[in-house]
Design an enzyme around this catalytic site. Structure first.
Site, short mmCIF file in Angstrom:
data_model
loop_
_atom_site.label_atom_id
_atom_site.label_comp_id
_atom_site.label_asym_id
_atom_site.label_seq_id
_atom_site.Cartn_x
_atom_site.Cartn_y
_atom_site.Cartn_z
CG ASN A 130 -1.73 1.22 1.39
OD1 ASN A 130 -1.79 2.06 0.48
ND2 ASN A 130 -2.40 1.36 2.53
CD1 TRP A 131 3.75 1.21 -2.73
CD2 TRP A 131 3.86 2.43 -4.62
NE1 TRP A 131 4.65 0.61 -3.58
CE2 TRP A 131 4.73 1.33 -4.75
CE3 TRP A 131 3.75 3.32 -5.69
CZ2 TRP A 131 5.51 1.11 -5.89
CZ3 TRP A 131 4.52 3.10 -6.83
CH2 TRP A 131 5.39 2.02 -6.92
CE LYS A 132 -0.14 3.16 4.81
NZ LYS A 132 -0.05 3.27 6.24
CG HIS A 170 -5.83 1.85 5.40
ND1 HIS A 170 -5.38 2.75 6.33
CD2 HIS A 170 -4.79 1.00 5.16
CE1 HIS A 170 -4.13 2.46 6.65
NE2 HIS A 170 -3.74 1.40 5.96
CD GLU A 224 -2.86 5.39 6.85
OE1 GLU A 224 -2.83 5.40 5.59
OE2 GLU A 224 -1.94 4.92 7.54
CD GLU A 248 -3.24 -2.35 7.33
OE1 GLU A 248 -2.14 -2.56 6.82
OE2 GLU A 248 -3.93 -1.35 7.06
N GLY A 256 3.05 2.35 10.75
CA GLY A 256 4.07 3.39 10.60
C GLY A 256 4.83 3.73 11.87
CB SER A 315 5.50 -1.83 11.98
OG SER A 315 5.21 -0.45 12.24
N GLY A 325 2.97 -1.14 4.19
CA GLY A 325 3.01 0.27 3.85
C GLY A 325 4.42 0.69 3.47
N GLY A 326 5.09 1.37 4.40
CA GLY A 326 6.40 1.96 4.13
C GLY A 326 7.39 1.04 3.44
O1 LIG Z 1 -1.16 0.81 6.86
C1 LIG Z 1 -0.41 -0.06 6.45
C2 LIG Z 1 -0.68 -0.79 5.20
O2 LIG Z 1 -1.97 -0.58 4.76
C3 LIG Z 1 0.83 -0.41 7.18
O3 LIG Z 1 1.74 0.63 7.03
P1 LIG Z 1 3.25 0.43 7.53
O4 LIG Z 1 3.74 -0.88 6.93
O5 LIG Z 1 3.99 1.61 6.99
O6 LIG Z 1 3.22 0.36 9.02
#
Ligand SMILES: O=C(CO)COP(=O)(O)O
Length: 253
Positions: A15-17, A101, A103, A171, A177, A216, A237-238
């Site tokens: 997920n590149w957000k 999600h 977010e 999640e 993050g 994470s 994510g990251g």
């Molecule tokens: O929200 C996430 C994937 O959707 C997880 O993000 P991180 O891997 O950066 O913690």
């Protein structure tokens, strides 16, 4: 990962957000090249920002890496400034879509009912939804993690998912993050509770729906997390933004 004949391939989705410009396509190309050369056990997907969807899908055309969206509107089309429909994601080359999600639930006040209607829209367009859930730190500290997550799952999954390809992603918000992760025992406990609802709702099909863990996930912890009971992949994510890190996670599955 406990693998049996009925266990589908794990899914590792990036997920590149709201990260990534044109140059990020090089990272995706590097992922695709490595996955083509040495096919992993897992299915692999990248969910870029909407601006990169079409270009990523073109770049990855014919490669064994799927492309996904990060959200969609419940309506097929209409006067919804700034939104994108499931059919538009498909038109741009997406095969999957992340929905619900934290977010979006947190940042835009998305209710479980809205998420469920987005899931309906995704299915109608032929997309495979990845439906997210997860508790806040305060909820975990109050001993409510399981109740919050199971409530989200009960209310965000429409009955029309029966027989359809979909995944759930657990999640915990406090793990996203932050570099923090639950213990594998805590992950297993929540995944078990999610699995029970999936089986109750969808029978044998529910027993085989992949439940991803996200929050994470890094090259250093991926093998341990992915080996946890009932973890059917990861939503990353990251660490999905750099080919080297994402490939390490893919190859840990
Ligand atoms: O929200 C996430 C994937 O959707 C997880 O993000 P991180 O891997 O950066 O913690």
């Amino acid at each position: 990962m406990t693998v049996s004949l009925t266990t589908p391939r794990p899914l590792i989705a990036g997920n590149w957000k709201m990260f990534g410009l044109e140059a990020s396509l090089d990272e995706a190309r590097a992922v695709a090249a490595a996955v083509s050369e040495a096919p992993p056990a897992a299915r692999v997907a990248i969910c870029p920002p909407a601006t990169l969807l079409h270009r990523l899908a073109e770049t990855l055309s014919g490669e064994p890496v799927l492309v996904g969206g990060q959200d969609c509107h419940p309506a097929a089309q209409g006067a919804y400034t700034g939104d994108i429909s499931a059919a538009m994601l498909v038109d741009a080359g997406a095969r999957l879509v992340i929905l619900g999600h934290s977010e979006r639930r947190g940042g835009y006040g998305e209710s479980c009912e809205l998420v469920a209607s987005k899931v309906e829209a995704a299915l109608a367009a032929g997309l495979e939804p990845i439906i997210c859930c997860g508790e806040s730190l305060a909820q975990r500290e109050a001993g409510q993690a399981e109740a919050i997550v199971t409530g989200q799952i009960r209310n965000s999954l429409p009955a029309s998912l029966a027989g359809q390809a979909f995944a759930v992603a657990y999640e915990p918000i406090w793990a996203i993050g932050t570099g923090l992760t639950p213990t594998t025992a805590d992950i297993a406990a929540i995944h078990k509770a999610i699995r029970a609802i999936l089986v109750e709702r969808f029978g044998d099909h529910g027993a085989s729906v992949p439940i991803l863990y996200g929050g994470s996930v890094k090259p250093e912890n991926a093998a341990e997390i992915l080996a946890t009971e009932d973890v059917g992949g990861a939503l990353v994510g990251g660490a999905s933004l750099k080919a080297k890190d994402f490939l390490a996670i893919i190859n840990a599955a």
